[in-house]
Design an enzyme around this catalytic site. Structure first.
Site, mmCIF file in Angstrom:
data_model
loop_
_atom_site.group_PDB
_atom_site.id
_atom_site.type_symbol
_atom_site.label_atom_id
_atom_site.label_comp_id
_atom_site.label_asym_id
_atom_site.label_seq_id
_atom_site.Cartn_x
_atom_site.Cartn_y
_atom_site.Cartn_z
ATOM 1 N N CYS A 88 -0.596 -9.883 -13.986
ATOM 2 C CA CYS A 88 1.280 -8.675 -13.389
ATOM 3 C C CYS A 88 1.319 -10.136 -13.202
ATOM 4 O O CYS A 88 1.329 -11.597 -13.887
ATOM 5 C CB CYS A 88 0.965 -8.549 -12.600
ATOM 6 S SG CYS A 88 3.108 -7.356 -12.823
ATOM 7 N N TYR A 89 1.635 -10.401 -11.845
ATOM 8 C CA TYR A 89 2.619 -11.953 -11.042
ATOM 9 C C TYR A 89 1.573 -13.214 -11.686
ATOM 10 O O TYR A 89 1.560 -14.151 -11.810
ATOM 11 C CB TYR A 89 2.770 -12.479 -10.505
ATOM 12 C CG TYR A 89 3.656 -13.334 -9.311
ATOM 13 C CD1 TYR A 89 4.825 -13.880 -9.854
ATOM 14 C CD2 TYR A 89 2.739 -13.970 -8.932
ATOM 15 C CE1 TYR A 89 4.965 -14.784 -9.167
ATOM 16 C CE2 TYR A 89 3.606 -15.342 -8.247
ATOM 17 C CZ TYR A 89 4.772 -15.891 -8.287
ATOM 18 O OH TYR A 89 5.552 -16.833 -7.615
ATOM 19 N N SER B 123 -13.994 0.509 23.046
ATOM 20 C CA SER B 123 -12.660 1.245 23.868
ATOM 21 C C SER B 123 -13.281 2.658 23.726
ATOM 22 O O SER B 123 -12.276 3.995 23.796
ATOM 23 C CB SER B 123 -11.516 1.144 23.144
ATOM 24 O OG SER B 123 -12.058 1.529 21.483
ATOM 25 N N GLY B 124 -14.052 2.910 22.677
ATOM 26 C CA GLY B 124 -14.967 4.173 22.539
ATOM 27 C C GLY B 124 -14.991 4.384 21.374
ATOM 28 O O GLY B 124 -14.264 5.910 20.459
ATOM 29 N N GLY B 125 -13.228 3.931 20.588
ATOM 30 C CA GLY B 125 -13.634 4.226 19.240
ATOM 31 C C GLY B 125 -14.161 3.734 18.153
ATOM 32 O O GLY B 125 -15.585 2.957 18.528
ATOM 33 N N VAL B 126 -14.024 3.859 16.967
ATOM 34 C CA VAL B 126 -15.317 3.421 15.554
ATOM 35 C C VAL B 126 -15.354 2.573 15.817
ATOM 36 O O VAL B 126 -16.528 1.751 15.379
ATOM 37 C CB VAL B 126 -15.037 4.517 14.516
ATOM 38 C CG1 VAL B 126 -15.874 4.547 13.639
ATOM 39 C CG2 VAL B 126 -15.151 6.338 14.958
ATOM 40 N N ASP B 127 -14.498 1.830 15.908
ATOM 41 C CA ASP B 127 -14.393 0.095 15.402
ATOM 42 C C ASP B 127 -15.444 -0.617 16.341
ATOM 43 O O ASP B 127 -16.091 -1.767 16.137
ATOM 44 C CB ASP B 127 -12.656 -0.324 15.096
ATOM 45 C CG ASP B 127 -12.166 -0.141 13.967
ATOM 46 O OD1 ASP B 127 -12.922 0.747 13.277
ATOM 47 O OD2 ASP B 127 -11.380 0.290 14.304
ATOM 48 N N SER B 128 -14.758 -0.232 17.612
ATOM 49 C CA SER B 128 -15.628 -1.412 18.926
ATOM 50 C C SER B 128 -16.886 -0.590 18.767
ATOM 51 O O SER B 128 -17.162 -1.396 19.390
ATOM 52 C CB SER B 128 -14.143 -1.242 19.844
ATOM 53 O OG SER B 128 -14.312 -0.035 20.446
ATOM 54 N N GLU C 267 -5.876 -1.665 -10.947
ATOM 55 C CA GLU C 267 -6.707 -1.138 -9.972
ATOM 56 C C GLU C 267 -5.901 -0.365 -9.317
ATOM 57 O O GLU C 267 -6.897 0.427 -8.550
ATOM 58 C CB GLU C 267 -6.414 -2.295 -7.882
ATOM 59 C CG GLU C 267 -5.035 -2.478 -7.888
ATOM 60 C CD GLU C 267 -4.106 -3.717 -9.156
ATOM 61 O OE1 GLU C 267 -2.612 -3.870 -8.820
ATOM 62 O OE2 GLU C 267 -4.339 -3.904 -10.359
ATOM 63 N N LYS D 79 -11.744 0.422 6.746
ATOM 64 C CA LYS D 79 -12.443 1.938 7.863
ATOM 65 C C LYS D 79 -13.652 2.401 7.521
ATOM 66 O O LYS D 79 -14.249 2.915 8.040
ATOM 67 C CB LYS D 79 -10.848 2.682 8.616
ATOM 68 C CG LYS D 79 -11.703 3.732 9.045
ATOM 69 C CD LYS D 79 -11.824 3.603 10.255
ATOM 70 C CE LYS D 79 -10.993 2.992 11.424
ATOM 71 N NZ LYS D 79 -11.292 2.957 13.190
#
Length: 519
Positions: A89-90, A230-235, A178, A375
């Protein structure tokens, strides 16, 4: 880790972004093909492009017009490097404009589905039908081809809808391959990546794991690292990855900032100390965080306060441990995109406490080994590291915790109310067997009160919003169609069991235009 592509130079596709809403989708499609790619601003200096040594380059779409003074453009030397390049496109219009062609406003704008017809053979379209339904989004078009280019497809409103200079391995298409609306779009990208760029498709979470471990070791040397768990998935995935690389030279700091979900601290310690044998230190700083947040209602200011306080805590603890020079964080690609625009012209959506909320001067050097992963890729990496599947399916929890789910001022009383309401909501979703099928669910305490009647008495209490979304990449999301009976049951329990709430609403907004979190 200053060079995120260093370990992948043997096979990297570089996407130069000019502000398209679809840029991250291009990256996802390429990675789904087993090829590593990164996104950088479209104005990246040519020296930095050369340092990345990409196998191929994709010029993204964008909202601007290439002939407008000041329109974003790549370094003029880029198209002379001999690297296979695909303009979308652009990006196609930039290619034509810089190489001597002409771009003008189209007689009619073209947004949505269109039909293109192929014109001759091209490695970009090998094996595809002569007619394809594609997704267009443009108001300009290439009206005169640059020297050495030829048309390989056209549409009613864009006669030169796809062009090539095969000798120079330069290709341009006016549509977006895409997006799911483009028929055989992933095959077009596949032809560019494999047939034209010569990639082998050997990128996977397993070799990313090996390369990331090597890079962490090379960066840290003999030093020690503290990480924010932190207990989250990422950390959690970040901590497991750094532990794989450094072993007992990693100390995990779990900060109870007074903004956690109910029973969160005990669950995290039991999991990571007892099951995964990480050195985790619980630090109770709840009073400090809540004191600094007192009277603050602006969400960006909340994030900045929390980010800076976290860093102060980490630096203080690192000093006590001794010989610590690095801080590892679980920053992922959407965090960086939304916080400070790695994409050039794109807008800052919100400041993540571990990105834009950090102080300008820090004594610790940052390590962010997940900074280029989405994620779902983080979850796949966690599985490769041996994290339990039930943990990897946990819904994301923001680093600032409940501070960004309490709209308005954060007080200990409001935190307690939200903790109880959120626990009821998540518990009922689990009991209904729906938790694993939802990407993220949580409750939000609103800064408004409403009139109600309880026990024949008038009440004037808080409103709670429930939020549940379906998504894979967290860049776009749709609201989850939870059963009405479940929502009614949750609402009834919260109003009856949580003192201070007399009305419950359900958020049916998608991302975009809304974000997943409310702040």
């Amino acid at each position: 880790m200053t060079d995120p592509a260093a370990a992948h130079r043997h096979e990297t596709i570089l996407i130069l972004d000019f502000g398209s809403q679809f840029t991250q989708l291009i990256a996802r499609r390429i990675r789904e093909l087993g090829v590593f790619c990164i996104v950088e601003p479209g104005t990246l200096p040519i020296e930095e492009v050369r340092a990345l040594a990409p196998r191929g380059i994709i010029l993204s779409g964008g909202p601007d017009s290439v002939y407008r003074p000041g329109a974003p453009a790549p370094d003029p030397a880029l198209l002379e490097e001999g690297v296979p390049t695909l303009g979308l496109c652009y990006g196609m219009q930039l290619m034509a404009h810089q190489l001597g062609g002409r771009v003008q406003p189209a007689p009619g704008r073209e947004y949505g589905r269109a039909v293109i017809e192929r014109d001759g053979a091209s490695p970009l379209f090998d094996g595809l039908p002569d007619r394809l339904t594609v997704w267009m989004s443009h108001g300009d078009r290439v009206s005169e081809l640059p020297p050495g280019f030829r048309r390989i497809a056209g549409s009613e409103n864009a006669p030169d809808a796809a062009i090539e200079n095969r000798a120079r391995r330069l290709y341009g298409i006016q549509f977006h391959p895409e997006v799911a609306h483009t028929e055989r779009g992933k095959e077009i990208l596949s032809h560019f990546v494999f047939r034209i760029c010569g990639c082998g498709g050997d990128w996977s979470m397993e070799n990313f794991l090996e390369e990331a471990v090597s890079e962490i070791r090379a960066t840290v040397g003999d030093g020690r690292v503290v990480c924010a768990l932190s207990g989250g998935v990422d950390s959690a995935v970040m901590a497991m990855l750094v532990h794989r690389a450094l072993g007992d030279r990693l100390t995990c700091l779990f900060v109870d900032n007074g903004l956690l979900r109910r029973d969160e601290a005990g669950a995290v310690l039991a999991s990571f100390r007892d099951r995964y044998h990480l050195d985790v230190r619980l630090l109770d700083y709840g009073d400090l965080f809540l004191q600094r947040l007192a009277g603050v209602a602006d969400p960006e200011e909340k994030r900045r306060i929390i980010g800076r306080t976290f860093i102060q805590v980490f630096e203080d603890q690192a000093g006590r441990i001794g010989d610590v020079a690095f801080l590892a964080q679980g920053t992922i690609y959407p965090d960086r995109i939304e916080s400070k625009s790695v994409r050039g012209p794109s807008a800052v959506i919100k400041t993540h406490h571990n990105v834009g909320g950090l102080p300008e001067k820090m004594h610790l050097r940052l390590i962010e080994p997940l900074r280029d992963l989405f994620k779902d890729e983080v979850r796949r990496l966690g599985a490769a590291l041996g994290l339990d599947a039930s943990f990897l399916k946990r819904h994301p929890f923001p680093g600032p915790g409940l501070a960004v789910r309490i709209l308005g001022e954060v007080t200990p009383e409001r935190v307690a109310v939200l903790q109880e309401a959120d626990a009821i909501f998540i518990g009922e979703i689990r009991d209904a067997g729906l938790y694993d099928g939802i990407a993220q669910a949580f409750a939000v305490l609103l800064p408004i009160r409403s009139v109600g009647v309880m026990g024949d008495d008038r009440t004037y209490e808080n409103v709670l919003a429930l939020r549940a979304v379906d998504t894979t990449d967290f860049m776009t999301a749709d609201w989850s169609r939870l059963p009405a009976d479940l929502l009614a049951h949750v609402s009834n329990r919260i109003v009856n069991e949580v003192r201070g709430i007399n009305r419950v609403v359900y958020d049916v907004s998608s991302k975009p235009p809304a974000t997943i979190e409310w702040e």
